[in-house]
Design an enzyme around this catalytic site. Structure first.
Site, mmCIF file in Angstrom:
data_model
loop_
_atom_site.group_PDB
_atom_site.id
_atom_site.type_symbol
_atom_site.label_atom_id
_atom_site.label_comp_id
_atom_site.label_asym_id
_atom_site.label_seq_id
_atom_site.Cartn_x
_atom_site.Cartn_y
_atom_site.Cartn_z
ATOM 1 C CG HIS A 23 8.547 -28.352 10.836
ATOM 2 N ND1 HIS A 23 7.944 -27.483 11.960
ATOM 3 C CD2 HIS A 23 9.607 -28.399 10.855
ATOM 4 C CE1 HIS A 23 9.053 -27.505 12.592
ATOM 5 N NE2 HIS A 23 10.152 -27.879 12.053
ATOM 6 C CG ASP A 36 -0.453 0.366 2.368
ATOM 7 O OD1 ASP A 36 0.879 0.332 2.440
ATOM 8 O OD2 ASP A 36 -1.175 0.250 3.517
ATOM 9 N N GLY A 61 2.283 -0.311 6.153
ATOM 10 C CA GLY A 61 3.001 0.700 7.022
ATOM 11 C C GLY A 61 3.661 -0.315 8.144
ATOM 12 C CB ILE A 103 -0.326 -5.558 11.160
ATOM 13 C CG1 ILE A 103 1.035 -5.787 12.116
ATOM 14 C CG2 ILE A 103 -1.509 -6.396 12.067
ATOM 15 C CD1 ILE A 103 0.753 -4.765 13.440
HETATM 16 C C1 RB5 Z 1 -1.860 2.863 6.283
HETATM 17 O O1 RB5 Z 1 -1.894 3.977 7.000
HETATM 18 C C2 RB5 Z 1 -1.536 1.828 7.493
HETATM 19 O O2 RB5 Z 1 -2.795 1.516 8.219
HETATM 20 C C3 RB5 Z 1 -1.208 0.591 6.757
HETATM 21 O O3 RB5 Z 1 -0.279 0.883 5.850
HETATM 22 C C4 RB5 Z 1 -0.828 -0.670 7.691
HETATM 23 O O4 RB5 Z 1 -0.107 -0.326 8.699
HETATM 24 C C5 RB5 Z 1 -2.029 -1.254 8.080
HETATM 25 O O5 RB5 Z 1 -1.986 -2.299 8.714
#
Ligand code: RB5
Length: 141
Positions: free
Chosen positions: A133, A7, A65, A68
């Site tokens: 595994h 993203d 970012g 996660i």
């Molecule tokens: C975007 O601002 C951020 O929320 C995304 O990149 C990520 O960290 C979400 O888990």
């Protein structure tokens, strides 16, 4: 073939990853995004994850970012084992133990130097093929 998805939070680091993959001779397919303009990470997680799940790509690398959100989204795709790794030990262990087929990282968590070492560890470490595994991975599926 490596599937890439990120993203806006991961866009800059993904450009570094692409240059690194090119240097190492890996082919990749980039599923976006294309800039630092705000986008929704599940779109890119799913596109890259579908390519790995279908066999079009062998493995994938995802960056947002934190790493996660994009790993949670990828792991909703059947057959995907996306591992969020911010250290080389985890990247090695998740290949050996979980046969992870996607690596997720957070560009706001680690810098490019460490990220590229994690990419190398992930790509260069084979699955152990140990019976225990394999059994545990089958239990996940
Ligand atoms: C975007 O601002 C951020 O929320 C995304 O990149 C990520 O960290 C979400 O888990």
């Amino acid at each position: 073939m490596i599937a890439l998805g990120c993203d806006h939070g991961g866009f800059a680091l993904m450009q570094e990853v692409k240059k690194h993959l090119e240097k190492r001779g890996f082919e990749y397919k980039d599923f976006g995004c294309d800039s630092e303009e705000s986008v929704d990470y599940p779109v890119y997680a799913k596109a890259a994850a579908n390519a790995v799940a279908s066999g079009e790509c062998d493995r994938g690398i995802l960056i947002c970012g934190t790493g996660i959100g994009i790993s949670i989204a990828a792991n909703k795709v059947k057959g995907i084992r996306a591992a969020l790794c911010h250290d080389c030990f985890s990247a090695e262990a998740t290949r050996e133990h979980n046969d992870a087929n996607m690596l997720a990282m957070g560009a706001r968590v680690i810098g490019p130097g460490l990220a590229l070492k994690i990419v190398d560890t992930f790509l260069d470490t084979p699955f152990s093929n140990d019976e225990r595994h394999i059994r545990r991975i089958d239990m996940i599926e």
